[in-house]
Design a protein around this motif. Structure first.
Motif, mmCIF file in Angstrom:
data_model
loop_
_atom_site.group_PDB
_atom_site.id
_atom_site.type_symbol
_atom_site.label_atom_id
_atom_site.label_comp_id
_atom_site.label_asym_id
_atom_site.label_seq_id
_atom_site.Cartn_x
_atom_site.Cartn_y
_atom_site.Cartn_z
ATOM 1 N N LEU A 355 0.749 -1.296 -0.198
ATOM 2 C CA LEU A 355 -0.026 -0.163 -0.062
ATOM 3 C C LEU A 355 0.812 1.337 0.141
ATOM 4 O O LEU A 355 0.389 2.126 -0.744
ATOM 5 C CB LEU A 355 -1.064 0.065 1.174
ATOM 6 C CG LEU A 355 -2.042 -0.987 1.132
ATOM 7 C CD1 LEU A 355 -3.059 -1.119 2.277
ATOM 8 C CD2 LEU A 355 -2.930 -0.534 0.027
ATOM 9 N N HIS A 356 2.171 1.241 0.631
ATOM 10 C CA HIS A 356 2.811 2.360 0.925
ATOM 11 C C HIS A 356 3.217 2.627 -0.703
ATOM 12 O O HIS A 356 3.783 3.797 -0.890
ATOM 13 C CB HIS A 356 3.975 2.296 1.723
ATOM 14 C CG HIS A 356 3.529 2.587 3.062
ATOM 15 N ND1 HIS A 356 3.365 4.235 3.383
ATOM 16 C CD2 HIS A 356 3.071 2.101 4.193
ATOM 17 C CE1 HIS A 356 3.061 4.347 4.913
ATOM 18 N NE2 HIS A 356 2.838 2.969 5.059
ATOM 19 N N SER A 357 3.471 1.618 -1.491
ATOM 20 C CA SER A 357 4.187 1.611 -2.682
ATOM 21 C C SER A 357 2.997 2.322 -3.826
ATOM 22 O O SER A 357 3.147 2.876 -4.951
ATOM 23 C CB SER A 357 4.764 0.490 -3.237
ATOM 24 O OG SER A 357 4.021 -0.334 -3.579
ATOM 25 N N TRP A 358 1.640 1.714 -3.496
ATOM 26 C CA TRP A 358 0.797 1.707 -4.412
ATOM 27 C C TRP A 358 -0.339 3.167 -4.077
ATOM 28 O O TRP A 358 -0.681 3.624 -5.050
ATOM 29 C CB TRP A 358 -0.575 0.658 -4.270
ATOM 30 C CG TRP A 358 -0.190 -0.551 -4.784
ATOM 31 C CD1 TRP A 358 1.291 -1.155 -5.206
ATOM 32 C CD2 TRP A 358 -0.507 -1.893 -4.183
ATOM 33 N NE1 TRP A 358 1.266 -2.455 -5.516
ATOM 34 C CE2 TRP A 358 0.264 -2.893 -4.354
ATOM 35 C CE3 TRP A 358 -1.842 -2.191 -3.432
ATOM 36 C CZ2 TRP A 358 -0.182 -4.182 -4.504
ATOM 37 C CZ3 TRP A 358 -2.163 -3.522 -3.293
ATOM 38 C CH2 TRP A 358 -1.154 -4.404 -3.702
ATOM 39 N N LEU A 359 0.050 3.713 -3.150
ATOM 40 C CA LEU A 359 -0.829 4.970 -2.899
ATOM 41 C C LEU A 359 -0.149 6.094 -2.917
ATOM 42 O O LEU A 359 0.931 6.355 -2.556
ATOM 43 C CB LEU A 359 -1.428 4.744 -1.418
ATOM 44 C CG LEU A 359 -2.245 3.282 -1.004
ATOM 45 C CD1 LEU A 359 -2.847 3.414 0.262
ATOM 46 C CD2 LEU A 359 -3.536 3.520 -1.901
ATOM 47 N N ALA A 360 -1.025 7.111 -3.174
ATOM 48 C CA ALA A 360 -0.765 8.549 -3.159
ATOM 49 C C ALA A 360 -1.570 9.563 -2.239
ATOM 50 O O ALA A 360 -2.716 9.616 -2.980
ATOM 51 C CB ALA A 360 -0.394 9.236 -4.277
ATOM 52 N N PHE A 361 -1.639 10.076 -1.164
ATOM 53 C CA PHE A 361 -2.399 10.762 -0.462
ATOM 54 C C PHE A 361 -1.994 12.286 -1.214
ATOM 55 O O PHE A 361 -1.318 12.332 -1.872
ATOM 56 C CB PHE A 361 -2.296 10.735 0.872
ATOM 57 C CG PHE A 361 -3.032 9.336 1.510
ATOM 58 C CD1 PHE A 361 -3.493 8.462 0.721
ATOM 59 C CD2 PHE A 361 -2.607 9.127 2.865
ATOM 60 C CE1 PHE A 361 -4.007 7.382 1.161
ATOM 61 C CE2 PHE A 361 -3.277 7.930 3.365
ATOM 62 C CZ PHE A 361 -3.889 6.977 2.465
#
Length: 775
Positions: A355-361
């Protein structure tokens, strides 16, 4: 007019609630009387400075208007109402008191109506405009905020609701002539904005941003083509202001191509397009030789990492269309996403890494904008490494465990019409009437009861390990006992267990369904101080454990009255989460529907006679483009029916809808085939109910008589009046009495007082009907 180059990298807005929900705490402290108005305003200044500092750290230029000031105390549309002085006569008070009276109401003055902001889960306050509503430049807050930011060292860009969008979203004020449209006041709004532009220029503002999303939607009362024509004339007048900053007009949330030529012809210096939900115009269709094109290539609506390769392709094509000037931006304000993935950890190490590599907040999206702008300025080879890395991550995601579950895909593929169909309502209704034995005008609530401090503490104690699961369960059981006893004492007819175990009506289910992940700090503003943590649908969805059966059956064991099973529907679970974008929403909805179908079967087997499946987001997800309506309504209705059509005829299915303009989708509401539909109606004073009657809606309806988003307690007489309005168009044998929505955000004193009045009002109307029938 100033003359400055538009920044190459910008965003249209930033989360407003604060990295640690500072605004929420400041507002609620002020409302509780613990702080003063000056202290509230001082705390919001601190938050604004923190925001500007963070955006500067992330790479936005602090000296040329790249940083938007999109802050608000409660709602940006309410800010425009106050700026224009468009205050309904029932409100009075000093600046801060008046502002919150409009937002929350007073005991004597109901608040402005609240509804969804385009196809998002954000709620805005609907302006009330009549022929005599005062409109003028009445509030200097925008200029004052810019001046304070300048004093702190930042040249910001004020963000305002565009004039056409403001009047297009307004409703006719009470007493306006029949058929009168707020759009007829556009010249007055434009004149007020001209005065504002003069004051902004006098303060030294180089750029100002006006958001005009009304020009990208077919879902408003006025046809889009007419709004675009009005916008062209309005913007020509604003461009002609004798002294003004340079102007950016944005067209967020949808495809802006239809509106683009008119806005460019008006002469504004810059125009933004959403190039995720929309596309670039055809070459030669619009002359951008002297207009900055602001390309919204970073999605501000979802949390997935940007496909930088795709964004680069779009920007390369945009360079050919806008030879004078091109900038990189988000598709819309980042108010719809959380602040920062750095604030998150997930318990599963593999999922955490993924998730840390897939996501952008929001913060990561600012970084993506800055990266793409560097490619635009320095040449695309300058960001080749970042583009390649993003592509590799997206490719790896496709192969990750849980993203595709073949058995789930097979079950969805096997769904047919028979699985989505119940026996006709005419056959179900007498069986349900006999099974439930309810009085006329049955009373109920929508599901949740107030979430007390002790309940929130119990949940926090469980997460922190201060209590074990058995201790937590007993605390929740004690609250359920309290809620059931309270409802029996009040005399409600169909009870609920109060949902004390649920942190949120979507997150609670997402935490238990395979394929979802819940955040710890991913707060997003819903309205005012109300925040939610949308869950993230990262993979295929399946149910591996019961979701609600334990609590519903326990509550039913405490009473002889029926207790509703409470579930959230597939469309709403998707709408109030961040859904995956690699498969169609319709497929995800059917996956969730099958999980709910299993849950409903277990509830029914356990003896639950009434099951409510809430779909408040049904209208919210309606596409802004009318050509896409039919396909959306088909799959959204079908998913609800896939979830609910496996029950026996005598099991009563309820659904609930709230805070959207539902008149457009009455056919779809009807097609849900729910036995009882409860719907928000108090703030609009039963506005939708006559439309249901004209439509020929043939099942039971529960129009809300209590606006739960306001702290005021409606009197029994007020509730009788609303019930009587509904009674004019809904047969009394199919009319339910209930609040607008769940009671989670209310406190117990006002909840008890209003429910007492609600039961008294229903009893009074029953008695009147009974007396009339004996004459």
């Amino acid at each position: 007019m100033s003359s400055s180059t538009f920044p190459t990298a910008t965003i249209l807005g930033y989360p407003r609630i604060g990295r640690n929900r500072e605004l929420k705490r400041a507002l609620e402290s002020f409302w509780a009387g613990r702080t003063t108005a000056p202290q509230l305003l001082a705390s919001t200044d601190v938050l604004r400075r923190q925001t500007f500092e963070r955006l500067s750290e992330l790479g936005l230029n602090s000296s040329i208007g790249a940083i938007p000031d999109s802050s608000t105390l409660y709602d940006h549309v309410l800010d425009a109402t106050v700026l224009l002085g468009a205050i309904p006569q029932r409100f009075s008070g000093d600046a801060v008191e008046l502002y919150f009276a409009l937002a929350r109401g007073t005991q004597d003055a109901p608040p402005l109506e609240m509804t969804k902001w385009f196809d998002t889960n954000y709620h805005y306050l609907v302006p009330e405009i009549g022929p005599d509503t005062p409109i003028g430049y009445a509030d200097t807050s925008v200029v004052n905020r810019w001046a304070s930011a300048s004093d702190w060292g930042w040249v910001t860009r004020p963000v305002l609701v565009g004039p056409v969008t403001y009047v297009a979203l307004a409703k006719a004020a009470e007493g306006a002539p029949e058929g009168w449209s707020p759009l007829s006041r556009i010249d007055d709004v434009v004149a007020a904005y001209q005065d504002l532009l003069i004051h902004l220029a006098g303060a030294g503002v180089p750029w100002v941003q006006f958001d005009e999303p009304a020009l990208v939607t077919d879902n408003l009362a006025t046809p889009r083509s007419e709004l675009i024509a009005v916008a062209e004339e309005a913007w020509k007048k604003l461009v002609a202001a004798p002294a003004r900053p340079e102007i950016l007009v944005t067209l967020p949330y949808g495809d802006g191509r239809a509106a683009l030529p008119a806005i460019v012809r008006s002469g504004v210096e810059a125009v933004q397009l959403d190039l995720v939900r929309g596309e670039l115009p055809d070459p030669g269709s619009v002359d951008l030789s002297s207009t900055t094109l602001v390309a919204g290539v970073v999605d501000g609506r979802n949390v997935w990492r940007t496909d930088l390769a795709r964004a680069e392709r779009v920007l390369r094509a945009a360079q050919d269309l806008a030879p004078a000037s091109l900038a990189v931006a988000t598709t819309n304000s980042l108010q719809h996403v959380p602040h920062d993935t750095a604030l998150e950890t997930w318990e599963d190490p593999e999922l955490d890494a993924n998730l840390h590599s897939w996501l952008a907040f929001a913060d990561q999206k600012v970084g993506e904008v800055v990266t793409l702008a560097r490619g635009l300025e320095q040449g695309w080879d300058a960001i080749a490494r970042e583009v390649a890395e993003a592509t590799l991550v997206l490719d790896k995601r496709k192969q990750a465990a849980g993203v595709v579950l073949p058995e789930v895909r097979d079950r969805v593929g096997a769904l047919d019409d028979a699985a989505r169909t119940r026996v006709p309502f005419s056959e179900r209704e007498p069986l349900q009437t006999a099974a439930l034995g309810l009085p006329s005008l049955p009373t109920t609530t929508i599901g949740s009861f107030p979430q007390t401090a002790s309940i929130r503490k119990a949940r926090a104690d469980l997460v922190a390990g201060r209590i074990n699961h058995a201790e937590y369960t007993e605390r929740i059981r004690e609250e359920v006992r309290h809620v059931i006893a309270l409802q029996e004492d009040l005399g409600l007819d169909v009870l609920v267990h109060g949902e004390p175990e649920r942190n949120d009506m979507v997150q609670y289910f997402a935490e238990q369904l395979d394929g979802f992940a819940a955040t710890r700090n991913g707060w997003v503003q819903s309205y005012g101080s109300r925040c939610t943590r949308p869950s993230i649908q990262w993979g295929d969805v399946a149910r591996s454990i019961p979701l609600s059966v334990e609590w519903t059956t326990f509550a039913q064991s405490l009473t002889d009255k029926p207790v509703k099973g409470m579930l959230t529907g597939p469309v709403t679970i998707l709408a109030w989460s961040f859904p995956r974008i690699d498969i169609p929403l319709s497929e995800s909805a059917d996956q969730i529907a099958l999980a709910l179908r299993e849950e409903i079967a277990e509830l029914e087997e356990a003896g639950t006679a009434v099951i409510q499946v809430d779909e408040p987001a049904l209208r919210e997800l309606l596409p802004l483009d009318a050509t896409k309506h039919a396909a959306y309504l088909d799959w959204s209705v079908s998913s609800f029916r896939a979830a609910t059509s496996g029950v026996r005829p005598e099991t009563q299915i309820h659904t609930h809808l709230c805070y959207s303009e539902f008149g457009q989708i009455l056919d779809a509401i009807d097609a849900l085939d729910a036995d009882v539909t409860s719907i928000e109606a108090a703030r609009s004073r039963m506005e939708l109910i006559p439309e249901l009657a004209v439509h020929g809606f043939g099942r039971a309806v529960g129009p809300g008589v209590w606006d739960i988003h306001s702290p005021r307690v409606p009197s029994t007489d007020e509730l009788i009046e609303l019930i009587s309005l509904a009674e004019n168009t809904v047969p009394t044998n199919r009319l339910w009495i209930n609040p607008d929505c769940g009671l989670k955000t209310r406190d117990y004193p006002e909840t008890l007082a209003t429910l007492e009045n609600l039961v008294a009002a229903a009893t009074a109307v029953r008695n009147r009907i009974a007396a009339a029938s004996t004459r």
